[in-house]
Design an enzyme around this catalytic site. Structure first.
Site, short mmCIF file in Angstrom:
data_model
loop_
_atom_site.label_atom_id
_atom_site.label_comp_id
_atom_site.label_asym_id
_atom_site.label_seq_id
_atom_site.Cartn_x
_atom_site.Cartn_y
_atom_site.Cartn_z
N HIS A 243 39.34 75.58 74.28
CA HIS A 243 40.25 74.48 73.93
C HIS A 243 39.75 73.80 72.66
O HIS A 243 38.54 73.69 72.46
CB HIS A 243 40.35 73.49 75.09
CG HIS A 243 41.45 72.51 74.91
ND1 HIS A 243 41.33 71.39 74.11
CD2 HIS A 243 42.72 72.49 75.39
CE1 HIS A 243 42.48 70.73 74.12
NE2 HIS A 243 43.34 71.37 74.89
N GLU B 199 47.76 76.24 70.43
CA GLU B 199 47.82 74.78 70.43
C GLU B 199 47.42 74.27 69.04
O GLU B 199 46.22 74.14 68.75
CB GLU B 199 46.85 74.21 71.46
CG GLU B 199 47.12 74.67 72.88
CD GLU B 199 46.58 73.68 73.91
OE1 GLU B 199 47.36 73.24 74.75
OE2 GLU B 199 45.39 73.33 73.84
#
Ligand code: 13P
Length: 254
Positions: A99, A170
């Site tokens: 992430h 993302e």
């Protein structure tokens, strides 16, 4: 073309690690049961993974649980870390890896993310491997260069079991900012990632690998993003903390 089952995953980040998380998970488990054609995952803090896995058991097992990170050794003297086998034993079936918050605040490199993806696959835990450019990189015209580099770091590992692992795109500038990528911007990068997979690993991996979009997804913008041909689901942060809003995103995917 392969039909890819839509996947909606909620990344709770460092929120709801106790009773409130269990309450939310009950509501999400019911929403998951109501939409059997959508795969639904929540990634809570590790303190409640086992409790939420139990809630899933009691509510039709349609909700699956993810860790938010792992350390790529199975056990040993690594204070504060959690391994893939431990996540599995607690009841997780998935793990979010690489992430951008981990890359940014914990200096995770592409190589380290690859090690983590390898560890998750070796244990039988399904990775959701994240990639995405910063605003600076986008403005410098480097989006695809950066995303391809990040994907290339782990993609070959996904080819052993096509479809088992998932990629999440993302864009860092869209995370927690309310600034969502337009469907066109997102689709362009998703299509480029799939093209890269096809070029480097072949059509089977490219067609079977789900690519999720993440970054300010909410009930009001989910449908138009999910309608894009290469967007196979969403990795939702803030909006996954609200049962009603998250249920609407699940519904939009169904
Ligand atoms: P937000 O949905 O809060 O922008 O977060 C996205 C994200 O980082 C999911 O992993």
């Amino acid at each position: 073309m392969t039909e890819r089952t839509p996947l909606i995953a909620g990344n709770w980040k460092m929120n709801l690690g106790g009773a409130k998380g269990c309450e939310l998970a009950e509501a999400v488990a019911r929403a998951a049961q109501a939409h059997p054609n959508v795969d639904v995952v929540v990634a809570p803090p590790s303190t409640v993974i086992a409790a939420i896995a139990q809630i899933s058991e009691e509510n039709g097992k349609k909700l699956e649980v993810a860790g938010q990170n792992l350390y790529p050794k199975s056990d040993g003297a690594f204070t504060g870390e959690i391994s893939a086998p431990m996540l599995l034993e607690a009841g997780a079936k998935w793990v979010i890896l690489g992430h951008s918050e981990r890359r940014q605040y914990f200096a995770e490199s592409d190589d380290f993310v690859r090690e983590k993806v390898a560890a998750s696959l070796a244990a039988g835990l399904r990775p959701i491997a994240c990639v995405g450019e910063t605003l600076e990189e986008r403005e410098a015209g480097k989006t695809l260069e950066v995303v391809n580099r990040q994907v290339d770091a782990f993609a070959s590992l996904l080819s052993e079991q096509p479809g088992f692992g998932v990629i999440a795109y993302e864009p860092v500038w869209a995370i927690g900012t309310g600034k969502v990528a337009t469907p066109e911007q997102a689709q362009e990068v998703h299509a480029a990632i799939r093209a890269r997979l096809r070029e480097t690993l072949g059509a089977d991996v490219a067609e079977k690998t789900r690519i999720l979009y993440g970054g300010s997804v909410k009930a009001s913008n989910a449908a138009e993003l999910l309608a894009c041909p290469d967007i196979d689901g969403a990795l939702v942060g803030g909006a996954s903390l609200d049962a009603e809003g998250f249920a609407k995103i699940i519904q939009a995917a169904g």
